[in-house]
Design an enzyme around this catalytic site. Sequence first.
Site, PDB file in Angstrom:
ATOM      1  N   HIS A 407     -24.889  18.516  19.430  1.00  0.00           N
ATOM      2  CA  HIS A 407     -25.200  19.541  20.386  1.00  0.00           C
ATOM      3  C   HIS A 407     -24.617  18.737  21.549  1.00  0.00           C
ATOM      4  O   HIS A 407     -25.133  18.020  22.225  1.00  0.00           O
ATOM      5  CB  HIS A 407     -26.575  19.582  20.586  1.00  0.00           C
ATOM      6  CG  HIS A 407     -27.446  20.251  19.534  1.00  0.00           C
ATOM      7  ND1 HIS A 407     -28.765  19.909  19.176  1.00  0.00           N
ATOM      8  CD2 HIS A 407     -26.916  21.375  18.699  1.00  0.00           C
ATOM      9  CE1 HIS A 407     -29.199  20.838  18.217  1.00  0.00           C
ATOM     10  NE2 HIS A 407     -27.767  21.878  17.896  1.00  0.00           N
ATOM     11  N   GLU A 410     -26.555  17.281  24.896  1.00  0.00           N
ATOM     12  CA  GLU A 410     -27.428  16.116  24.653  1.00  0.00           C
ATOM     13  C   GLU A 410     -26.764  14.900  24.751  1.00  0.00           C
ATOM     14  O   GLU A 410     -26.553  14.075  23.901  1.00  0.00           O
ATOM     15  CB  GLU A 410     -28.297  16.504  23.296  1.00  0.00           C
ATOM     16  CG  GLU A 410     -28.993  17.639  23.311  1.00  0.00           C
ATOM     17  CD  GLU A 410     -29.505  17.951  22.073  1.00  0.00           C
ATOM     18  OE1 GLU A 410     -29.098  17.204  20.931  1.00  0.00           O
ATOM     19  OE2 GLU A 410     -30.196  19.008  21.822  1.00  0.00           O
ATOM     20  N   HIS A 503     -29.998  13.286  18.656  1.00  0.00           N
ATOM     21  CA  HIS A 503     -30.169  14.282  19.473  1.00  0.00           C
ATOM     22  C   HIS A 503     -30.760  13.868  20.756  1.00  0.00           C
ATOM     23  O   HIS A 503     -31.272  12.868  20.994  1.00  0.00           O
ATOM     24  CB  HIS A 503     -30.894  15.381  18.790  1.00  0.00           C
ATOM     25  CG  HIS A 503     -30.413  15.913  17.663  1.00  0.00           C
ATOM     26  ND1 HIS A 503     -29.698  17.204  17.548  1.00  0.00           N
ATOM     27  CD2 HIS A 503     -29.647  15.732  16.283  1.00  0.00           C
ATOM     28  CE1 HIS A 503     -29.246  17.542  16.701  1.00  0.00           C
ATOM     29  NE2 HIS A 503     -29.188  16.506  15.819  1.00  0.00           N
ATOM     30  N   GLU A 575     -34.790  12.046  18.188  1.00  0.00           N
ATOM     31  CA  GLU A 575     -34.745  13.090  19.433  1.00  0.00           C
ATOM     32  C   GLU A 575     -35.119  11.958  20.528  1.00  0.00           C
ATOM     33  O   GLU A 575     -35.923  11.160  20.455  1.00  0.00           O
ATOM     34  CB  GLU A 575     -35.972  13.938  19.083  1.00  0.00           C
ATOM     35  CG  GLU A 575     -35.505  14.915  18.196  1.00  0.00           C
ATOM     36  CD  GLU A 575     -34.442  16.203  18.469  1.00  0.00           C
ATOM     37  OE1 GLU A 575     -34.234  15.975  19.687  1.00  0.00           O
ATOM     38  OE2 GLU A 575     -34.551  16.787  17.781  1.00  0.00           O
TER      39      GLU A 575
END
Length: 848
Positions: A407, A410, A503, A575
Site C-alpha cells: 500500500h 503507508e 503495513h 500493522e
Amino acid sequence: MFPALETELKQETLPDPYEDFMYHHLQYYGYFKAQRGGLPNSTTHQHVWKNNPRFLLNGSFGERDDLIPDPLQKEKLLYSLMLNSPLLKSRQLLYDELSGVNPRLREPRDLFAFISSSGSLQAPRWPIECEVIKENIHHIEWVPPHAEYFYQPTGNEKIPEIVGEEKGRVVYELDSVPTEGSCFTSSRVGGKRGIIKELAVTLEGPEDNTLLFESRFESGNLQKAVKVDTYEYELTLRTDLYTNKHTQWFYFRVQNTRKDATYRFTIVNLLKPKSLYTIGMKPLMYSQLDANTHNIGWRREGNEIKYYKNNMDDRQQPFYCLTWTIQFPYDQDTCFFAHFYPYTYTDLQCYLLSVANNPIQSQFCKLRTLCRSLAGNTVYLLTITNPSRSPQEAGAKKAVVLSARVHPGESNSSWIMKGFLEFILSNSPDAQLLRDIFVFKVVPMLNPDGVIVGNYRCSLAGRDLNRHYKTILKESFPCIWYTRNMIKRLLEEREVLLYCDFHGHSRKNNIFLYGCNNNDRKYWLHERVFPLMLSKNAPDKFSFHSCNFKVQKCKEGTGRVVMWQMGILNSYTMESTFGGSTLGSKRDTHFTTEDLKSLGYHVCDTLLDFCDPDQTKFTQCLAELKELLQWEIHKKFNELGQDMDLEGSWSDISLSDIESSTSGSDSSLSDGLPVHLLSIADELDQKKKMCKKKKKKPLQTRKQRNEQYQKNNLMRELKLTEDASDRAGIASTLQKQPTFFKNSENPSSSTMKNENPRLNETQLNGREKGTSLDPSKMTTLILTKNKKRIQSKKPGFTVGCSPKRSTNTSQEPAPGVKPNWPRSRYPTTKRGCAAMPAYPSLHIYTYP
C-alpha cells in the site's frame, strides 16, 4: 576491448572475436568468399603457425585440402586454435589472481537494468497522463529531541463551513487526472510530454500573501486548493489513479508563507469515517529554512484539529473533513505538509545504492530484480545470508520472507523495513548469527508505481494489490505474482519459518500483528508465540492485545492468508500506526522514524528468541497464551450472560468465534477486477478448463484390459452368489461356495478391489505377498458373517450386501500430522494408510 593484448596485436586487431570465428568457419565451408587478413598474430598463434607454416595459406583454411585430408580433424584444429586465443576465452569464468586454477562462474547478469556502481539511479517512470516538475525534492532525516505528544481536544474546535469554488478562488488545480473508467496505457520518465504548466496562481505583487501550492513531485498528492479567506484554504486530495476513491494520503508543498499569520487548512474529501485525527494525531510539517539553517526536519504541528463528517455533499458515500490551523516559522519559506513521514522510490534506490557499493555488505546481501512493475519501475529483491561452508549447511538454513509498501500511502512500513535492513546488514554479533542460520528474502517496495504517483492504496491497475495474491494475471499484477511465485519456489527448496508483510494503520495506535489461527491441535497457539515475544521485547510500542488471528472471507486474497495456505505457519501482517503509542514510557506520544526503525531491530531480536535452542521462552509463552485465552473465553461468556465450566472443554472452542473482525472500513473490501481485465481473466480460465479437458485417461495395456475384464466377471459372479445365498439361506451358500473358490484359484484372475475392505491389514498384506488363504478358513469366515447377518435381520426386510459399492481399491491416505518443531518444509505431507476397519457386512477378497 582487451588493453593487455594491444602490444601483441600490432599488425591487425579483430573488431569482435565471435565475428572472426564465424568468418573462418563460413569460409572453410565455402559460404564466404571475400578476401580478408589472417587470424590475430598473437604470441600463441605465432608459435603454432611458425612450427606449422603450411597452415597459413593466404590467411584462410581449406585451400590445400591435401595437407589435412580429414575435414573433421581440420575443424577440430580450427576450434582448438580459436579457443586457445586469449581473445576467445570465456568471459563467464573467473580465475583466482594468484593460482589461476579452480575457475568459478561469474555472477549472473540481471534481466533488467540495475543500479550502476557509478552512482546513477534509475529515474522513476510515470504514467503519460501525469505532469511532473523538474525539481528534486529531498528531506533530511531528523529525530526530535523531545517527545511529540498527541493533541488534546478541547471541545471548542471550530468546524468551518465548506464554501467550495462558487464562493472561493481556485489557486491550484491539476489539469487532467485519470479516474475511474480509464486505465493505464503507458509510461515514460518524466511523465507527460511537453512544457510543464505553472498551476499555481501568479502573485500580483510583494504584498500578495496567497500561498503557492505544488504536488507534482514524487509521492505528492493534492488535487485542488481553493482560497476561501485571507488565510484559509480548502484542499481536495487526488484519488488513487484510475479509481474514484482511496483519499487518505496527502503530501504537498506551499510557498510564499507569512510568519505571524494563523492559517487554516481543511481537507474536504476524506473517505474513512474513523481516523486517528479524532484521538490526537497531528499532521507533519517540514520547513526548508529550518532544515537549511538548524538541521531540523519533519515535526508534528497543528492546533484546533478536528475530523468530522462533511454534511454539504449529497453523495451516497459521505465525505469527511480534516481541519487544522498552523503558524509558519518564517516569512517567504517553503514548507511541506504530509500525512506521515514520506519515503519515496528514490529514497529506496539511494539506500540500495549505498548497500551495493559497500564492499562488506555486498558480500552477504545480493540485490536482484524481482520484476518490473506496470510502469516499468524495478521491483527489487534482496537475498541476505552469510556464505555457507558446504552445500549441506546452505540447504539446512530456514528462510524468512519480509515485504513492505504494497500500500503506497503507508510509508511507515518503509521506515520499519529500513530499520530491519540497517540492523541485519550491520556487523552486530546478533546480525551475524541471524545471517548464519537464515536466508532472508526481502522485497522492500512491492508497489513502486503507487509510491511514485502518490497513491494511498492501489497500483496503476486501479486495484488493491493486497487483495489479489491469488491472481493469475501476471501482466496486470506483476509485483505480487512474482512475489508469490518466488515464495512458492523457496518453499520447494527449504522451510520458510516466517512471512511478514509490513503495513500502516489509520484507525488504531501502537504496532500489532494480524496472523492466522492454526487448526492443527499439535501446533495450537503456536502462531501467537512470535507476536507475544515481540510485545515483550518492545513493550512501549507493540500491543499484543491489538493482535488478531481471525481469517475473514474478505481477506482471503491478502499476502498473509495466501502464504499461510501455502504452508507458512507463522504468516503475519504487521500493522504500524500513523499516530503513536498508548503504552509504557511512550504513552500519548507520536512515533518518530527512529521509533519505527527500532522496531525493525526488535523483529530481529525476537527471531533469535523464537528460534532459541533452549525452548524455555517458547514454553513460557505458550503457557501464558493458554491463560490469556481462558480469560478471553470467560470474558466472552460473561458478555453473553452464560455460565460454562471450562475445565475440560475450553480448548475445543473455536478461536475464530472469540475474536472480533479486523475489518471496519471500505479499504477491507475488494473491488474485483477492472472491466478491461475481466475478459482477460475469463480467457485464462477457459484455457485452464480446456487444458483439463484435453487430459485423457492413459491407454491401458492388453494385460491391464484382461485383468479388468476378469475382475468385472468375478464381481458379477460374486453378486449372483450372494443374491442366491440371501434367498436360499446358509445351505445354498455352502452349495455355491466350491464353485466360487474354483474361480478364485484361476491364476489369470486379478485382484478384487473395493473402497471398504473387510479384511484387516495383516491379512491383506499377506495375500499381496503371495501367501495362500485356506479355503476352509474362508468358508468358515463366510458362514460366520452370514449367520450374524441373518440373525440381525428384522421380519419383513431383506438385507443384502452389495460388493459393487466401489471398484476402487486405492484408499486416500490420511492427512499426516505435522512433525514436531521445527516444522517440515512440506506442510501437506501424507503418511501411510491406517489399519483397515472391519465392517459388519460380508465381502470376499480374491487374489491371483
